[in-house]
Each structure stands twice: as C-alpha cells, then as structure tokens.
Design a protein around this motif. Structure first.
Motif, short mmCIF file in Angstrom:
data_model
loop_
_atom_site.label_atom_id
_atom_site.label_comp_id
_atom_site.label_asym_id
_atom_site.label_seq_id
_atom_site.Cartn_x
_atom_site.Cartn_y
_atom_site.Cartn_z
N ILE A 6 0.83 -1.20 -0.14
CA ILE A 6 -0.11 0.07 0.01
C ILE A 6 1.01 1.25 -0.23
O ILE A 6 1.61 1.56 0.66
CB ILE A 6 -1.00 0.07 1.25
CG1 ILE A 6 -1.94 -1.25 1.10
CG2 ILE A 6 -1.58 1.28 1.31
CD1 ILE A 6 -2.89 -1.34 2.18
N ASP A 7 0.68 2.06 -0.91
CA ASP A 7 1.64 3.17 -0.99
C ASP A 7 1.03 4.48 -0.43
O ASP A 7 0.29 5.23 -1.00
CB ASP A 7 1.73 3.52 -2.80
CG ASP A 7 2.80 4.42 -3.10
OD1 ASP A 7 3.34 4.71 -4.16
OD2 ASP A 7 3.41 5.47 -2.06
N PHE A 254 -2.43 -7.27 1.34
CA PHE A 254 -2.04 -6.06 1.38
C PHE A 254 -1.03 -5.76 2.50
O PHE A 254 -1.63 -6.33 3.64
CB PHE A 254 -3.13 -4.95 1.36
CG PHE A 254 -3.92 -4.96 -0.05
CD1 PHE A 254 -5.03 -5.79 -0.38
CD2 PHE A 254 -3.80 -3.90 -1.08
CE1 PHE A 254 -5.80 -5.96 -1.33
CE2 PHE A 254 -4.40 -4.14 -2.18
CZ PHE A 254 -5.38 -4.89 -2.30
N VAL A 255 -0.06 -4.95 2.53
CA VAL A 255 0.67 -4.43 3.68
C VAL A 255 1.14 -2.98 3.31
O VAL A 255 1.40 -2.55 2.19
CB VAL A 255 1.81 -5.19 4.04
CG1 VAL A 255 2.78 -5.40 2.54
CG2 VAL A 255 2.57 -5.05 5.20
N THR A 256 1.18 -2.26 4.64
CA THR A 256 1.64 -0.96 4.60
C THR A 256 3.11 -0.82 4.90
O THR A 256 3.35 -1.55 5.94
CB THR A 256 0.75 0.03 5.43
OG1 THR A 256 0.91 -0.33 6.72
CG2 THR A 256 -0.74 0.12 4.89
N PRO A 257 3.98 -0.23 4.18
CA PRO A 257 5.40 -0.19 4.50
C PRO A 257 5.51 0.84 5.62
O PRO A 257 4.82 1.80 5.65
CB PRO A 257 6.10 0.20 3.32
CG PRO A 257 4.86 0.92 2.64
CD PRO A 257 3.88 0.38 2.91
N VAL A 258 6.62 0.90 6.52
CA VAL A 258 7.05 1.87 7.16
C VAL A 258 8.33 2.13 6.88
O VAL A 258 9.36 1.28 7.24
CB VAL A 258 7.00 1.40 8.81
CG1 VAL A 258 7.36 2.43 9.75
CG2 VAL A 258 5.34 1.01 9.21
N PRO A 259 8.96 3.26 6.30
CA PRO A 259 8.02 4.35 6.07
C PRO A 259 7.20 4.13 4.91
O PRO A 259 7.50 3.31 4.31
CB PRO A 259 9.22 5.68 6.14
CG PRO A 259 10.36 4.87 5.93
CD PRO A 259 10.43 3.54 6.24
N GLY A 260 6.51 5.14 4.60
CA GLY A 260 6.02 5.07 3.43
C GLY A 260 4.37 4.78 3.39
O GLY A 260 4.00 4.53 2.17
N GLY A 261 3.82 4.50 4.50
CA GLY A 261 2.46 3.81 4.51
C GLY A 261 1.71 4.76 5.28
O GLY A 261 1.15 5.82 4.79
#
Ligand SMILES: Nc1nc(=O)c2c([nH]1)NC[C@@H]1CN(c3ccc(C(=O)N[C@@H](CCC(=O)O)C(=O)O)cc3)C=[N+]21
Ligand SMILES: [Mg+2]
Length: 291
Positions: A6-7, A254-261
């Motif tokens: 997820i960007d 789906f996955v959110t990155p850290v950083p950038g999520g």
C-alpha cells in the motif's frame, strides 16, 4: 502470491493535491487556512515532525505558525497561548505536539482547544461526535487508514477487523471508525489472552503498539490486510514498524510499509482537517450557524 504494498506516499500526494485546490477556492473568498503548531520543549523527533508539517502547510499555500516554548513552560501559560489561538480568526487549526513535558496535564491542554479548531480530533467533543457518527474533525492517523483502504477498494463492511493497541490517538478511534463503516471489530491489547486466536480470524489487522516487527505471518490467515501504524527504530537505528514486513509479504494480501505507509497519510489528513475547519468557518459566517 506476494502482498500488494500500500503506497501511502502516493495516496497522500493525491489528498494533498485536492487540499491545494480547496485552498485556492478559499483564497478566492479571502480566506487563507491557518494551522498553528505548538511545540513545548526541544525533543528532536517532535521538531522533525513539526518542521515537516510546516513545510507541507506552506507548500499547499496555507499559513503555518510554529509556536515553540521551553520545556519548563508553565501549564497556565500554555493554556493562555491556546486561548489566544482559539480567538485568532487567522488560525483554523491548533495542534499541540504530544507528548508534553510531565508537569503539564495533556487532558487539560486538549480540553482547552476549541473543538472547531481541533485538527487532531483528540478533544472529547470530537471523539464523542466520531463515536456517534456525527460530522466532526476526525483523528488524522485513523482517518488516513480509512482513506488507504478506500483507495485500494478494501471495503471494511462485514469484514472482521482486529485492532492491536488501544491508544486514544490510534487504536480506539480507528476501531470505532471502522465499526461506523459496518466492520466487525475486535480490540486486542496487552492483556488479551492468546492474541493469535483473534488475529488469525481477521480479514484486516491494524497494529499500533510500538513494538518493532512484533506481528508476523504466524499471526495471520492467508490473504489478510495488514496496516502497520508502528514507528520504531530497528537494531540499526532504521525506521521500522510493528510488523515483520518481509515475513508477512507471502501471507498478506496488502501491507503498508514503514516508512511510506500510514505516516504520510497522517500529515495529509492534518492538512485536510485544517482546510475543512476553514471551510466550516466560512459556512458558519455565511449562515451564522455552527457546522
Ligand atoms: N498532537 C500531535 N498530533 C500528531 O499527529 C502527532 C503528535 N502530536 N506527536 C507525534 C506524532 C508522530 N506523528 C507523525 C506524523 C507523521 C509521520 C511520518 O510522516 N512518518 C514518515 C517517516 C518520517 C521519517 O522519516 O521519520 C513515514 O512513516 O513514512 C511520523 C509521525 C504525528 N504525531
Ligand atoms: Mg505528559
């Protein structure tokens, strides 16, 4: 099948573009949305975040006032500073950077902010309105998470959401907001027994506990959506989340990155709240009623 990343950066840019248009429209009506950020003490992390908020504000054409005070500031002085900002017609949003020094009571400070200018959405009036589903300024990180799900067509309706962590700024509000969107919500926390029993049933898992790389694929059912709200430093001092990102890639959908999520979304939603407050003010002036 590897999870879709997820960007948050891309989605936050889209939201900031929309905010910029709304700023232009307000300026044509003689209103420049103004955000006041109050920083007590010189905690370096807070300073970075505050500078980031200021930069973003100005890039979107808004007024951004930074009020910085020494760590030793008296609570009474902070409350009177907030009072002045409440009455400043050029300021539409007030954010007092947390945490505050221990001699200052955070609840009294939050209570002092005019709910119409509560762009954090932390004030009990904002929280109460959010829980009952009444129009209000929504907390930035939870609202940013909702926007990410929307952008990727992840509809929470009827889905089992497990929230791990019950802070007043993320865990509790994001669960309430997803309940409002007809999800079935389970709140897990440090006293929860057998956490994996709950998380393995979840369609959507939201982690906000401040423990680096805590959540891994053993906590998940295949295809789960993973939202990482963590903001930790790993052994090499690198920013990382509460999720073992590499480990969940093969299990999550789906996955959110850290950083950038989620992080960039917090800033974008703060900008949106500031514009929303300025628009509310305009409506109030025109119709004489409060929103
Ligand atoms: N009254 C108040 N309201 C807040 O909203 C508030 C606060 N106090 N105190 C501190 C936390 C922290 N916070 C962040 C916002 C964005 C990023 C962010 O943009 N993170 C980037 C990385 C930034 C970096 O590189 O360090 C990311 O995750 O991609 C991080 C942290 C808001 N906070
Ligand atoms: Mg404190």
């Amino acid at each position: 099948m590897t999870a879709t990343v997820i960007d948050g950066k891309a989605v936050s840019l889209k939201i900031k573009e929309q905010v910029q248009m709304r700023v232009e429209t307000l300026k044509q009506q003689g209103v420049v949305p103004g955000l006041a950020v109050v920083l007590v003490g010189d905690n370096s992390a807070s300073l970075t975040y505050v500078k980031n908020k200021q930069k973003t504000c100005e890039a979107l054409g808004m007024r951004s006032d930074l009020l910085q005070f020494p760590e030793s500031m008296a609570e009474a002085d902070l409350l009177s500073t907030i009072d002045k900002l409440n009455n400043d017609p050029g300021i539409h949003g007030i954010l007092v950077q947390l945490p505050l020094p221990s001699h200052i009571d955070e609840f009294s400070v939050i209570m002092a902010i005019d709910p119409q200018k509560d762009v954090d959405g932390f004030h009990p009036v904002s929280v109460g309105n959010m829980v009952i589903g009444h129009e209000t300024l929504l907390p930035c990180t939870p609202h940013g998470i909702i926007k990410l799900l929307e952008h990727y067509d992840i509809n929470p309706e009827g889905q089992h959401v497990v929230v791990i962590g019950r802070s007043n700024i993320v865990g509790k509000p994001v669960g309430q907001m997803l309940l409002q969107k007809n999800a079935t919500v389970t709140f897990c926390h440090s006293k929860t027994q057998d956490l994996a029993k709950h998380t393995k049933q979840a369609d959507i898992v939201i982690v906000a506990i401040g423990v680096a790389k805590f959540l891994n694929s053993k906590h998940l059912k295949p295809g789960a959506v993973v939202i990482d709200v963590g903001m930790n430093r790993d052994e090499k001092g690198k920013l990382c989340g509460d999720v073992d990102y590499e480990d969940v890639l093969e299990t999550a959908s789906f996955v959110t990155p850290v950083p950038g999520g989620v992080g960039p979304m917090t800033i974008a939603m703060l900008m949106e709240n500031t514009v929303q407050s300025a628009e509310n003010g305009l409506t109030k002036d025109k119709t004489g009623t409060t929103m």
